[in-house]
Enzyme design. Structure first.
Site, PDB file in Angstrom:
ATOM      1  N   ASN A   7       0.764  -1.286  -0.077  1.00 52.93           N
ATOM      2  CA  ASN A   7       0.153  -0.137  -0.119  1.00 52.93           C
ATOM      3  C   ASN A   7       0.790   1.173   0.030  1.00 52.93           C
ATOM      4  O   ASN A   7       1.490   1.674   1.075  1.00 52.93           O
ATOM      5  CB  ASN A   7      -0.836  -0.032   1.158  1.00 52.93           C
ATOM      6  CG  ASN A   7      -1.762   1.152   1.430  1.00 52.93           C
ATOM      7  OD1 ASN A   7      -1.733   2.282   0.621  1.00 52.93           O
ATOM      8  ND2 ASN A   7      -2.327   1.399   2.611  1.00 52.93           N
ATOM      9  N   LYS A  50       0.303   4.286  -0.134  1.00 54.86           N
ATOM     10  CA  LYS A  50      -0.610   5.562   0.483  1.00 54.86           C
ATOM     11  C   LYS A  50      -0.407   6.566  -0.583  1.00 54.86           C
ATOM     12  O   LYS A  50      -0.407   6.576  -1.799  1.00 54.86           O
ATOM     13  CB  LYS A  50      -0.191   5.590   1.797  1.00 54.86           C
ATOM     14  CG  LYS A  50      -0.004   4.338   2.618  1.00 54.86           C
ATOM     15  CD  LYS A  50      -0.203   4.602   3.861  1.00 54.86           C
ATOM     16  CE  LYS A  50      -0.187   3.423   4.771  1.00 54.86           C
ATOM     17  NZ  LYS A  50       0.101   3.323   6.263  1.00 54.86           N
ATOM     18  N   HIS A 101      -9.595   1.289   5.270  1.00 54.87           N
ATOM     19  CA  HIS A 101      -8.257   1.555   6.267  1.00 54.87           C
ATOM     20  C   HIS A 101      -8.438   2.503   7.104  1.00 54.87           C
ATOM     21  O   HIS A 101      -9.291   3.202   7.028  1.00 54.87           O
ATOM     22  CB  HIS A 101      -7.092   1.977   4.855  1.00 54.87           C
ATOM     23  CG  HIS A 101      -5.906   2.077   5.607  1.00 54.87           C
ATOM     24  ND1 HIS A 101      -5.256   2.891   6.237  1.00 54.87           N
ATOM     25  CD2 HIS A 101      -4.624   1.139   5.398  1.00 54.87           C
ATOM     26  CE1 HIS A 101      -4.104   2.583   6.590  1.00 54.87           C
ATOM     27  NE2 HIS A 101      -3.539   1.733   5.926  1.00 54.87           N
ATOM     28  N   GLU A 127      -6.884   4.939   7.998  1.00 57.70           N
ATOM     29  CA  GLU A 127      -6.273   6.349   7.678  1.00 57.70           C
ATOM     30  C   GLU A 127      -7.795   6.968   7.084  1.00 57.70           C
ATOM     31  O   GLU A 127      -8.091   8.168   7.089  1.00 57.70           O
ATOM     32  CB  GLU A 127      -5.285   6.514   6.777  1.00 57.70           C
ATOM     33  CG  GLU A 127      -4.029   6.115   7.721  1.00 57.70           C
ATOM     34  CD  GLU A 127      -2.845   5.546   6.897  1.00 57.70           C
ATOM     35  OE1 GLU A 127      -2.778   5.588   5.552  1.00 57.70           O
ATOM     36  OE2 GLU A 127      -1.876   4.977   7.589  1.00 57.70           O
ATOM     37  N   GLU A 162      -4.911  -4.688  10.636  1.00 52.01           N
ATOM     38  CA  GLU A 162      -3.840  -3.481  10.956  1.00 52.01           C
ATOM     39  C   GLU A 162      -4.187  -3.186  12.204  1.00 52.01           C
ATOM     40  O   GLU A 162      -4.838  -2.089  12.335  1.00 52.01           O
ATOM     41  CB  GLU A 162      -3.972  -2.806   9.687  1.00 52.01           C
ATOM     42  CG  GLU A 162      -3.832  -3.315   8.409  1.00 52.01           C
ATOM     43  CD  GLU A 162      -3.152  -2.238   7.260  1.00 52.01           C
ATOM     44  OE1 GLU A 162      -2.214  -2.556   6.858  1.00 52.01           O
ATOM     45  OE2 GLU A 162      -3.707  -1.264   7.323  1.00 52.01           O
ATOM     46  N   GLY A 172       3.205   2.248  10.697  1.00 51.40           N
ATOM     47  CA  GLY A 172       3.966   3.508  10.317  1.00 51.40           C
ATOM     48  C   GLY A 172       4.954   3.911  11.743  1.00 51.40           C
ATOM     49  O   GLY A 172       5.293   4.907  11.909  1.00 51.40           O
ATOM     50  N   SER A 205       3.917  -1.895  10.342  1.00 52.59           N
ATOM     51  CA  SER A 205       5.456  -2.030  10.508  1.00 52.59           C
ATOM     52  C   SER A 205       5.886  -3.487  10.024  1.00 52.59           C
ATOM     53  O   SER A 205       6.773  -4.034  10.781  1.00 52.59           O
ATOM     54  CB  SER A 205       5.670  -1.586  11.847  1.00 52.59           C
ATOM     55  OG  SER A 205       5.203  -0.382  11.969  1.00 52.59           O
TER      56      SER A 205
HETATM   57  O1  LIG Z   1      -1.269   0.730   6.889  1.00 46.68           O
HETATM   58  C1  LIG Z   1      -0.408   0.042   6.561  1.00 46.68           C
HETATM   59  C2  LIG Z   1      -0.554  -0.864   5.365  1.00 46.68           C
HETATM   60  O2  LIG Z   1      -1.959  -0.337   4.794  1.00 46.68           O
HETATM   61  C3  LIG Z   1       0.913  -0.365   7.264  1.00 46.68           C
HETATM   62  O3  LIG Z   1       1.869   0.607   7.096  1.00 46.68           O
HETATM   63  P1  LIG Z   1       3.264   0.347   7.492  1.00 46.68           P
HETATM   64  O4  LIG Z   1       3.904  -0.784   7.064  1.00 46.68           O
HETATM   65  O5  LIG Z   1       4.152   1.584   7.161  1.00 46.68           O
HETATM   66  O6  LIG Z   1       3.321   0.265   9.224  1.00 46.68           O
END
Ligand SMILES: O=C(CO)COP(=O)(O)O
Length: 259
Positions: free
Chosen positions: A11, A13, A103, A105, A175, A181, A221
């Site tokens: 992803n 983003k 997601h 976010e 997640e 992140g 992560s």
């Molecule tokens: O949100 C994520 C994937 O959708 C995970 O992000 P990270 O791997 O950067 O922690």
């Protein structure tokens, strides 16, 4: 060992313009080729921003790469006065095979409800693509010890009224928000606890065939250093990867977790 094909999904983003997308996909394809990656042992998926999809399509189709691509979100509407939105038909036209919804976010910054997330998943499946339905708890929920109930509640609310056959076709991505992140990975045991509970709920709600077919990913992560341990867990079928998917070498290494 299950017969579910593992899936590594990158992803991106809101990162990488079309030039950088070009660079990354070509680099990834070369890394995988150089190491003799077996796509039947792990499906490789990139999920770029909308504006990069056409670029990714061109490279993937021209070179007949085994890499798949998808989108990070989609509209529940077919067409019309929905400024800024992108329809499932637009994505299928570009050859997308997967779409992410729910997601954390988007739930947080765009107030997306379980109901809306479920409607997006329905729309994506009806359009012939595979939904990747995200779920996951915040740190306070984890600290209160109610994370399993919380996550199962998200999934059950989104999939209300779905048939066992349809649920078997989707991907669920667990997640935990506190691990996204932050560099703070859930331990393999933490991840397995929730992914195992998701599969047990699928068994209870839809029966054995669906519980055995539905792929459950971990995200938060995930990186080359922890992917093997995560993939060794009985109910983890792959990963949804943010940061570590932005570099061809680290993402390719994760796709080759089985080697
Ligand atoms: O949100 C994520 C994937 O959708 C995970 O992000 P990270 O791997 O950067 O922690």
């Amino acid at each position: 060992m299950s017969n579910r094909t593992p899936l590594m999904a990158g992803n991106w983003k809101m990162n990488l313009d079309h030039l950088e997308a070009n660079h990354l996909v070509q680099g990834l394809a070369l890394e995988l080729k150089d190491h003799g990656h077996d796509y039947s042992k792990c499906e490789v998926l990139v999920i770029p921003p909308f504006t990069d999809i056409r670029t990714v399509q061109t490279i993937v189709e021209a070179d007949e790469l085994g890499i798949k691509y998808g989108a990070q979100d989609v509209s529940v509407h077919d067409n019309g006065a929905y400024t800024g939105e992108v329809s499932t038909a637009m994505l299928t036209r570009l050859g997308c095979s997967y779409v992410v919804m729910g997601h954390s976010e988007r739930r947080e910054y765009h107030n997306e409800s379980d109901e809306l997330v479920g409607a997006k998943a329905r729309k994506v499946l009806d359009a012939g693509m595979t939904p990747i339905l995200c779920c996951g708890e915040a740190l306070e929920v984890r600290k209160a010890g109610t994370h399993v109930d919380f996550v199962l509640g998200q999934i059950r609310a989104a999939l209300k009224g779905w048939s066992a056959e349809d649920v078997a076709k989707i991907v669920i991505a667990y997640e935990p928000i506190w691990a996204i992140g932050t560099g703070e990975t859930a331990t393999a045991d933490d991840a397995q606890e929730v992914c195992g509970a998701i599969r047990a709920a699928l068994l209870e709600d839809y029966g054995q065939a669906t519980a055995e077919a539905t792929r459950v990913l971990y995200g938060g992560s995930a990186k080359p250093g922890n992917i093997k341990e995560l993939m060794a867990q009985a109910d983890i079928d792959g990963a949804l990867i943010g940061g570590a998917s932005l570099k061809a070498d680290s993402f390719a290494e994760m796709c080759r977790f089985y080697a």
